[in-house]
Design an enzyme around this catalytic site. Structure first.
Site, PDB file in Angstrom:
ATOM      1  N   PHE A 152     -11.837   4.844   1.829  1.00 39.15           N
ATOM      2  CA  PHE A 152     -11.333   3.581   2.387  1.00 39.15           C
ATOM      3  C   PHE A 152     -11.091   2.607   1.243  1.00 39.15           C
ATOM      4  O   PHE A 152     -11.986   2.335   0.452  1.00 39.15           O
ATOM      5  CB  PHE A 152     -12.331   2.970   3.382  1.00 39.15           C
ATOM      6  CG  PHE A 152     -11.789   1.722   4.027  1.00 39.15           C
ATOM      7  CD1 PHE A 152     -10.964   1.790   5.149  1.00 39.15           C
ATOM      8  CD2 PHE A 152     -12.071   0.466   3.502  1.00 39.15           C
ATOM      9  CE1 PHE A 152     -10.439   0.641   5.729  1.00 39.15           C
ATOM     10  CE2 PHE A 152     -11.550  -0.691   4.076  1.00 39.15           C
ATOM     11  CZ  PHE A 152     -10.733  -0.603   5.196  1.00 39.15           C
ATOM     12  N   ASP A 236     -13.440   1.848  -6.936  1.00 40.34           N
ATOM     13  CA  ASP A 236     -13.492   0.853  -5.875  1.00 40.34           C
ATOM     14  C   ASP A 236     -14.964   0.508  -5.655  1.00 40.34           C
ATOM     15  O   ASP A 236     -15.688   1.234  -4.965  1.00 40.34           O
ATOM     16  CB  ASP A 236     -12.849   1.412  -4.609  1.00 40.34           C
ATOM     17  CG  ASP A 236     -12.819   0.383  -3.483  1.00 40.34           C
ATOM     18  OD1 ASP A 236     -13.605  -0.590  -3.556  1.00 40.34           O
ATOM     19  OD2 ASP A 236     -12.041   0.570  -2.534  1.00 40.34           O
ATOM     20  N   LYS A 265     -16.184  -8.039  -1.558  1.00 41.73           N
ATOM     21  CA  LYS A 265     -17.248  -8.285  -0.581  1.00 41.73           C
ATOM     22  C   LYS A 265     -18.387  -9.215  -1.019  1.00 41.73           C
ATOM     23  O   LYS A 265     -18.387 -10.370  -0.678  1.00 41.73           O
ATOM     24  CB  LYS A 265     -17.798  -6.943  -0.098  1.00 41.73           C
ATOM     25  CG  LYS A 265     -16.781  -6.207   0.789  1.00 41.73           C
ATOM     26  CD  LYS A 265     -17.415  -5.148   1.649  1.00 41.73           C
ATOM     27  CE  LYS A 265     -16.525  -4.751   2.801  1.00 41.73           C
ATOM     28  NZ  LYS A 265     -15.510  -3.744   2.505  1.00 41.73           N
TER      29      LYS A 265
END
Ligand SMILES: *Cc1c(COP(=O)(O)O)cnc(C)c1O
Length: 414
Positions: A152, A236, A265
């Site tokens: 993702f 990532d 995040k």
């Protein structure tokens, strides 16, 4: 009736609840499903819904609320910044922007030869990395971008092109050309990486897939092969970064140095931000005018980031993530639930693999009991609390999680 001291809810919808659910359906885009509860405020590791029910937040906005809710240091930094200078555009430099960039270079180990690009989200950090990959053309033959199945990387068209979940992609095809997905095995790496590959994108732990660790030695082999063939190793770290896995970034536990990391995040503790950090020669790829964003690196978001990173250092929250992660694992093992098959992840990014496909049901029961966790898929539960958790939060989690598992343990499979 509601007992706010334990977080127990009645489970019966109030008039207030049905009113907001109707409004949600009438006002919010259909791309989101209607949530179960409406949250109103938070403090530390707890949040309260509009009916006054209290919840232990062991999801932290999906690994975002690094310092928990309403942390005084973050509140003070954001309040001071918005009262001083909230936004100026990238025609101007600001102290907080520079401060955060320098701090990120320090904690990532990118150091003096590293550079930072700021955007506003994880997907934007990935978009910047995709453009970086395009700039790594070599003699023109490096055109392929490799990503992993079940990965993702975000939902914008570029980041979705990398995301290895067909169900998320299919409705939006055709996506970016030149992207290929390979299985997460060292054999697939060896069969794929050659001089035509511009970059490979890898999550050090696949969060959305259910907190899935990479095979042993995978990142090291990826580094060797990408170095050998001139491809970029782009990690990532959007979910794994900012101390969550027990080191500043997850790659630091694998004895590799990447060419770039995408961060977002947890970086500003809840204020929207994204960043791409490059290492070494990769830092020279972007030329002035080739990328940018109106809000990217604005004083408000970067002041929040500075406050978060300083607080992590002041309270050794990287060490706390490691220590509390181990305690949390021990607590879950100690529950001895027949539903628990395995524990995955690192630090305070934990995946609980279940013996039966009841993850959604366990999460729903947990919510009713006053515990927020999440189910990335039917056999995985994701636990990602704020990095500030201590003994009392672990004890409360253990009690609530035990009860949530027990409610479904008759479904356990041997
Ligand atoms: C959340 C996430 C993204 C996307 O970030 P957004 O801020 O939602 O755009 C990308 N990659 C990983 C690993 C993530 O966890």
């Amino acid at each position: 009736m509601t007992d706010t001291s334990t977080g127990t809810t009645t489970g019966t919808g109030t008039i207030q609840e049905s009113a907001w659910k109707g409004r949600f359906g009438a006002a919010m885009m259909g791309s989101l499903s209607t949530p179960q509860i409406m949250l109103e405020r938070g403090a530390g590791c707890h949040v309260w819904d509009v009916d006054g029910n209290r919840y232990l937040d062991f999801l932290a906005g999906i690994a975002v609320n690094t310092l928990g809710h309403a942390h005084p240091a973050l509140v003070a930094a954001v309040s001071a910044q918005i009262g001083t200078l909230a936004h100026v555009s990238n025609y101007f430099a600001t102290p907080s922007q520079l401060g955060l960039a320098e701090k990120l270079l320090e904690v990532s180990g990118a150091g003096e030869t590293g550079r930072v690009y700021f955007g506003n989200s994880g997907a934007e950090a990935i978009e910047a990395a995709v453009k970086l990959a395009r700039l790594n053309r070599g003699d023109g033959s490096r055109t392929r971008i490799i990503a992993l199945t079940n990965s993702f990387h975000g939902r914008t068209m570029g980041s979705l092109s990398l995301t290895g979940k067909p169900a998320l992609r299919e409705a939006f095809e055709p996506l970016l050309g030149g992207v290929e997905h390979i299985d997460t095995t060292i054999e697939a790496l060896e069969a794929t990486i050659d001089g035509t590959v511009a970059a490979i994108f890898i999550e050090p732990i696949k969060g959305e897939a259910g907190v899935i660790d990479l095979p042993e030695g995978y990142l090291k082999r990826a580094r060797e092969l990408t170095t050998q063939h001139g491809a970029l190793l782009i990690l990532d770290e959007i979910q794994t970064g900012i101390g969550r896995t027990g080191s500043w970034f997850a790659f630091q536990q694998h004895d590799v140095v990447p060419d770039a990391i995408a961060v977002a995040k947890g970086l500003a503790g809840g204020v929207p931000i994204g960043a791409l950090v490059t290492f070494g020669a990769t830092s020279d790829l972007f030329q002035p005018g080739q990328h940018g964003s109106t809000f990217g690196g604005n004083p408000l978001a970067t002041a929040a980031g500075v406050a978060v990173l300083h607080q992590i250092e002041a309270d050794d929250l990287v060490g706390n993530a490691k220590r509390r992660g181990e305690e949390l694992r021990a607590a879950i093992v100690d529950i001895r639930s027949p539903l628990v098959k395995e524990l995955r992840g690192s630090g305070l990014l934990l995946g609980v693999g279940l013996t039966a496909p009841v993850a959604q049901a366990v999460v729903a029961t947990a919510l009713e009991l006053g515990l927020i966790i999440n189910a990335p898929n039917e056999t995985s539960i994701r636990i990602a609390p704020p990095l500030i958790i201590g003994d009392s939060e672990i004890a409360e989690f253990r009690d609530l999680f035990t009860r949530a598992l027990e409610a479904h343990s008759q479904k356990a499979q041997p």
